[in-house]
Design a protein around this motif. Structure first.
Motif, PDB file in Angstrom:
ATOM      1  N   ARG A 565      30.566  53.828  23.824  1.00 29.85           N
ATOM      2  CA  ARG A 565      31.151  52.534  23.456  1.00 29.85           C
ATOM      3  C   ARG A 565      32.049  52.075  24.605  1.00 29.85           C
ATOM      4  N   PRO A 566      31.445  51.772  25.764  1.00 31.74           N
ATOM      5  CA  PRO A 566      32.253  51.527  26.964  1.00 31.74           C
ATOM      6  C   PRO A 566      33.088  50.256  26.871  1.00 31.74           C
ATOM      7  N   VAL A 567      34.342  50.392  27.288  1.00 34.95           N
ATOM      8  CA  VAL A 567      35.251  49.257  27.430  1.00 34.95           C
ATOM      9  C   VAL A 567      35.844  49.341  28.831  1.00 34.95           C
ATOM     10  N   ASN A 568      35.525  48.362  29.665  1.00 34.72           N
ATOM     11  CA  ASN A 568      35.988  48.359  31.051  1.00 34.72           C
ATOM     12  C   ASN A 568      37.327  47.640  31.169  1.00 34.72           C
ATOM     13  N   VAL A 569      38.249  48.263  31.890  1.00 42.30           N
ATOM     14  CA  VAL A 569      39.541  47.629  32.176  1.00 42.30           C
ATOM     15  C   VAL A 569      39.478  47.030  33.574  1.00 42.30           C
ATOM     16  N   ILE A 570      39.692  45.717  33.668  1.00 41.98           N
ATOM     17  CA  ILE A 570      39.670  45.010  34.946  1.00 41.98           C
ATOM     18  C   ILE A 570      41.032  44.357  35.149  1.00 41.98           C
ATOM     19  N   VAL A 571      41.646  44.643  36.298  1.00 38.30           N
ATOM     20  CA  VAL A 571      43.000  44.162  36.585  1.00 38.30           C
ATOM     21  C   VAL A 571      42.943  43.107  37.691  1.00 38.30           C
ATOM     22  N   LEU A 572      43.566  41.973  37.447  1.00 35.53           N
ATOM     23  CA  LEU A 572      43.709  40.921  38.456  1.00 35.53           C
ATOM     24  C   LEU A 572      45.196  40.801  38.781  1.00 35.53           C
ATOM     25  N   ASP A 573      45.552  41.153  40.012  1.00 38.67           N
ATOM     26  CA  ASP A 573      46.960  41.165  40.409  1.00 38.67           C
ATOM     27  C   ASP A 573      47.242  39.953  41.291  1.00 38.67           C
ATOM     28  N   PHE A 574      48.165  39.093  40.846  1.00 36.82           N
ATOM     29  CA  PHE A 574      48.468  37.851  41.557  1.00 36.82           C
ATOM     30  C   PHE A 574      49.621  38.013  42.539  1.00 36.82           C
ATOM     31  N   ASP A 575      50.128  39.238  42.674  1.00 35.35           N
ATOM     32  CA  ASP A 575      51.200  39.486  43.622  1.00 35.35           C
ATOM     33  C   ASP A 575      50.729  40.340  44.790  1.00 35.35           C
ATOM     34  N   GLY A 576      49.627  41.049  44.571  1.00 33.59           N
ATOM     35  CA  GLY A 576      49.049  41.846  45.655  1.00 33.59           C
ATOM     36  C   GLY A 576      49.601  43.251  45.761  1.00 33.59           C
ATOM     37  N   THR A 577      50.382  43.705  44.769  1.00 30.59           N
ATOM     38  CA  THR A 577      50.945  45.063  44.832  1.00 30.59           C
ATOM     39  C   THR A 577      50.455  45.866  43.634  1.00 30.59           C
ATOM     40  N   ILE A 578      49.187  46.225  43.635  1.00 38.66           N
ATOM     41  CA  ILE A 578      48.614  46.971  42.523  1.00 38.66           C
ATOM     42  C   ILE A 578      49.087  48.417  42.586  1.00 38.66           C
ATOM     43  N   ALA A 579      49.669  48.884  41.508  1.00 41.82           N
ATOM     44  CA  ALA A 579      50.130  50.269  41.461  1.00 41.82           C
ATOM     45  C   ALA A 579      48.933  51.209  41.539  1.00 41.82           C
ATOM     46  N   PRO A 580      48.996  52.259  42.353  1.00 44.16           N
ATOM     47  CA  PRO A 580      47.854  53.188  42.484  1.00 44.16           C
ATOM     48  C   PRO A 580      47.405  53.766  41.155  1.00 44.16           C
ATOM     49  N   GLU A 581      48.359  54.085  40.270  1.00 38.29           N
ATOM     50  CA  GLU A 581      47.963  54.690  38.993  1.00 38.29           C
ATOM     51  C   GLU A 581      47.220  53.691  38.109  1.00 38.29           C
ATOM     52  N   LEU A 582      47.541  52.389  38.255  1.00 40.52           N
ATOM     53  CA  LEU A 582      46.843  51.365  37.486  1.00 40.52           C
ATOM     54  C   LEU A 582      45.420  51.179  38.007  1.00 40.52           C
ATOM     55  N   ARG A 583      45.275  51.167  39.316  1.00 35.50           N
ATOM     56  CA  ARG A 583      43.939  51.070  39.913  1.00 35.50           C
ATOM     57  C   ARG A 583      43.083  52.266  39.496  1.00 35.50           C
ATOM     58  N   SER A 584      43.701  53.451  39.495  1.00 32.79           N
ATOM     59  CA  SER A 584      42.977  54.658  39.122  1.00 32.79           C
ATOM     60  C   SER A 584      42.527  54.612  37.666  1.00 32.79           C
ATOM     61  N   ALA A 585      43.399  54.134  36.781  1.00 31.88           N
ATOM     62  CA  ALA A 585      43.046  54.056  35.360  1.00 31.88           C
ATOM     63  C   ALA A 585      41.908  53.071  35.128  1.00 31.88           C
ATOM     64  N   ALA A 586      41.958  51.919  35.817  1.00 29.63           N
ATOM     65  CA  ALA A 586      40.879  50.938  35.677  1.00 29.63           C
ATOM     66  C   ALA A 586      39.553  51.527  36.150  1.00 29.63           C
ATOM     67  N   GLY A 587      39.585  52.216  37.278  1.00 25.00           N
ATOM     68  CA  GLY A 587      38.360  52.822  37.799  1.00 25.00           C
ATOM     69  C   GLY A 587      37.783  53.867  36.867  1.00 25.00           C
ATOM     70  N   ALA A 588      38.636  54.599  36.169  1.00 27.62           N
ATOM     71  CA  ALA A 588      38.161  55.633  35.252  1.00 27.62           C
ATOM     72  C   ALA A 588      37.417  55.052  34.059  1.00 27.62           C
ATOM     73  N   THR A 589      37.605  53.759  33.780  1.00 27.17           N
ATOM     74  CA  THR A 589      36.907  53.112  32.668  1.00 27.17           C
ATOM     75  C   THR A 589      35.674  52.340  33.131  1.00 27.17           C
ATOM     76  N   GLY A 590      35.301  52.500  34.394  1.00 26.01           N
ATOM     77  CA  GLY A 590      34.191  51.728  34.931  1.00 26.01           C
ATOM     78  C   GLY A 590      34.594  50.340  35.366  1.00 26.01           C
ATOM     79  N   GLY A 591      35.908  50.076  35.355  1.00 28.50           N
ATOM     80  CA  GLY A 591      36.401  48.770  35.783  1.00 28.50           C
ATOM     81  C   GLY A 591      36.939  48.808  37.195  1.00 28.50           C
ATOM     82  N   CYS A 592      37.831  47.907  37.516  1.00 23.78           N
ATOM     83  CA  CYS A 592      38.327  47.806  38.879  1.00 23.78           C
ATOM     84  C   CYS A 592      39.602  46.963  38.894  1.00 23.78           C
ATOM     85  N   ALA A 593      40.240  46.906  40.051  1.00 22.27           N
ATOM     86  CA  ALA A 593      41.454  46.121  40.231  1.00 22.27           C
ATOM     87  C   ALA A 593      41.301  45.243  41.466  1.00 22.27           C
TER      88      ALA A 593
END
Length: 623
Positions: A565-593
């Motif tokens: 039951r895949p749910v992808n997390v996709i993060v759009l950062d409007f400041d340009g400072t994506i936290a590494p742990e947030l990028r990693s979590a999104a990638g683990a769900t098949g999503g991206c930042a």
């Protein structure tokens, strides 16, 4: 008689009572003939063995695509007559059957024919992958007829088409859509909806020869790939010429299905209604047959033959039976189908000779035709573009079904912190630094809601800063954009209203990571199998979104991903400072930042949702 009529399986009638048996055959023949007239090409070829074969006739049942059925029946008649003259009791029975249904019958475990002639090798490839019985289509498939895919346009009153479309090519078709799409800053239209091709020149804008004129746009039409071999071949050709996943997705956004019956009438009606240029990819045989029907007096289509190679329907003959005697008969009959004498029978139904025997163009220019003369099917045709191969049919159908999926998205907005009122000094004299990213978020979402198809579902949350039980504030439930509420207002408009009420964050620490986890849980709970289920996060990235519990919450996000039951997390950062742990979590769900630099970037990502659906396992995140 041998007890086997040409319209029933061997052994169907008793050998005794010859007079009664003859009456039964007469009645059965009348019923079968009437059914054949009612059902068109469907039905058995009425051929009978002579009395000298009583009890010993070896019938070969060959199921053929309806387009080739009349020609195959004529050849079977000659073959059977020759065998009877030689007192050989080996005869062929022809049954017309739609290629898609026959292919599906292998997966259903139904009794297969002894041999099979679908309209394309793609059906054989599909049947081999899905067969549940030991009887599967043989590895050897030999073309016995062919029909190239052509571009079909409604003919003008004089029978012609726009002169600048006479040399339309596959490369020009796809390049034209890509170039116009690139010039459309606002994305043109949503997935599966509009063209995204307004303004600029038309298909083949690779030198001007194929332009459709300023202010016009292309509408591509094709046959259903679930029902027509030509539909699968069209998708494979578009994929071949589109230059990658993103280009292919842009092509599919301009493409709609066209029913095979009455294709010319439908295209002419659409041309009158919207003023766009409608181009259909159809088999030459379909254009040939429809232009000859009485209903086509005012809806003829003109076939344009692309000079840069095109797929062919190859009408392959494959042996299914493992019976040695039937296999021998099948090979003899296949030889008869490939004879020079058979070409005349094929041309009577709009088909050409086998692949490899059709003369190809020379000089690098195509041509067009109404296909009304008796010599057109002997004229040179485009060179063949090979699109078949092991697994190609199943793969391209997966891509098509994936593209047809729409989205089920819960948007989580993390508004940037605004400047406190009453601030003095330079900060008071400057624009609020949070105003620009917040405006960009709202503008991006508004454009995204407008661009997506009506069946796409969206909901909207904003992140909470309080210490209450919920780390989010729901602003709009997840519903399809085209749904209307009790007041008759579309959900798309309700979302736009909710955006205007989006509260700014003036103090406190946003509970972003907790909100992401809650959204993931909610979308997993309401998971829709045939949609792309996504948690879409918009954040400014300037504030630590996790707080002390942040890393632990993101670990929960990673662990909670369910491949079933895949749910992808996709993060759009409007400041340009994506936290590494947030990028990693999104990638683990098949999503991206993604870092969002400007408005065009966000619209490109909304349009790229199509590419994500058809990537078929290729990486689409991270660039």
């Amino acid at each position: 008689m041998d007890g086997s009529s040409p319209w029933s399986p061997p052994g169907g009638d008793p050998v005794s009572q010859p007079r009664r048996n003859h009456d039964r055959l007469t009645v059965a023949a009348a019923i079968a003939l009437a059914a054949g007239l009612l059902l068109g090409a469907g039905g058995w070829a009425l051929t009978r063995g002579g009395p000298e074969c009583d009890g010993n006739t070896q019938w070969l049942v060959v199921t053929v695509d309806p387009a080739i059925a009349p020609a195959a029946t004529a050849v079977a008649g000659r073959y059977n007559a020759d065998r009877r003259a030689k007192k050989q009791c080996a005869l062929v029975r022809i049954a017309a059957g739609d290629s898609d249904r026959t292919s599906a019958s292998f997966a259903a475990g139904q009794t297969p024919p002894d041999a099979w002639i679908p309209d394309s090798s793609l059906w054989i490839d599909l049947a081999r992958n899905r067969a549940k019985r030991t009887a599967v289509p043989g590895k050897e498939a030999v073309s016995v007829a062919s029909s190239p895919l052509v571009f079909a346009l409604p003919a003008k009153a004089d029978g012609g088409v726009e002169s600048n479309l006479e040399n339309l090519t596959w490369r020009g078709l796809t390049a034209g859509v890509r170039s116009r799409k690139a010039r459309s800053d606002d994305g043109g239209s949503g997935a599966g909806g509009g063209s995204g091709a307004e303004g600029g020149s038309g298909p083949g804008d690779d030198g001007g020869a194929n332009g459709i004129g300023a202010g016009k746009s292309l509408r591509l039409r094709m046959l259903d790939p679930d029902r027509a071999g030509a539909g699968m071949a069209t998708l494979l050709a578009l994929e071949e010429w589109s230059g990658g996943v993103d280009g292919f997705a842009r092509m599919l956004r301009t493409t709609k299905l066209l029913p095979a019956a009455g294709a010319g009438e439908r295209m002419r009606a659409e041309n009158k209604n919207d003023g766009h240029v409608h181009v259909a990819v159809l088999p030459e045989q379909l254009v040939w047959s429809q232009n000859r029907s009485p209903a086509a007096a005012t809806s003829k289509m003109r076939a344009i033959y692309p000079p840069d190679r095109t797929p062919y329907l190859d009408y392959p003959f494959t042996v299914v039976t493992t019976n040695p005697d039937k296999t021998r008969i099948a090979r003899e009959f296949r030889t008869a189908l490939r004879s020079a004498q058979t070409v005349a029978e094929l041309q009577k139904v709009g088909l050409r000779g086998p692949v490899g025997t059709v003369p190809a163009f020379s000089g690098g220019r195509g041509r067009s035709s109404l296909l009304m003369s008796g010599t057109e099917l002997s004229a040179p045709a485009p060179g063949g573009l090979t699109v078949t191969g092991p697994g190609a049919a199943a793969r391209i159908r997966r891509v098509w079904h994936a593209f047809a999926r729409v989205t089920n998205i819960l948007v989580v907005v993390d508004p940037p912190k605004t400047v406190r009122r009453g601030t003095t000094g330079p900060a008071a004299r400057q624009a609020d630094p949070a105003a620009e990213p917040l405006t960009e978020m709202m503008t991006a979402l508004g454009a995204g809601f407008a661009a997506m198809a009506d069946r796409s579902a969206f909901g909207l949350w904003t992140v909470s800063t309080g210490r209450g039980s919920r780390p989010y504030v729901p602003l709009a439930p997840v519903r399809e954009l085209g749904d209307t509420d009790a007041d008759g207002v579309a959900h798309r408009l309700r979302l736009q209203e909710a955006l205007r009420r989006l509260p700014a964050r003036r103090d406190g620490r946003a509970r972003l990571y907790e909100a992401i986890r809650a959204a993931q849980w909610e979308v997993t709970r309401t998971h829709v199998p045939d949609k792309l289920n996504v948690v879409l996060v918009l954040t400014s990235g300037a504030d630590e979104g996790g707080g002390p519990a942040g890393p632990a919450v993101l670990q929960q996000v990673k662990r909670s991903y369910d491949r079933k039951r895949p749910v992808n997390v996709i993060v759009l950062d409007f400041d340009g400072t994506i936290a590494p742990e947030l990028r990693s979590a999104a990638g683990a769900t098949g999503g991206c930042a993604f870092k969002i630099d400007n408005f065009r970037r966000i619209m490109a990502l909304f349009q790229r949702s199509d590419s994500m659906r058809i990537a078929d396992g290729d990486p689409v995140c991270g660039s």
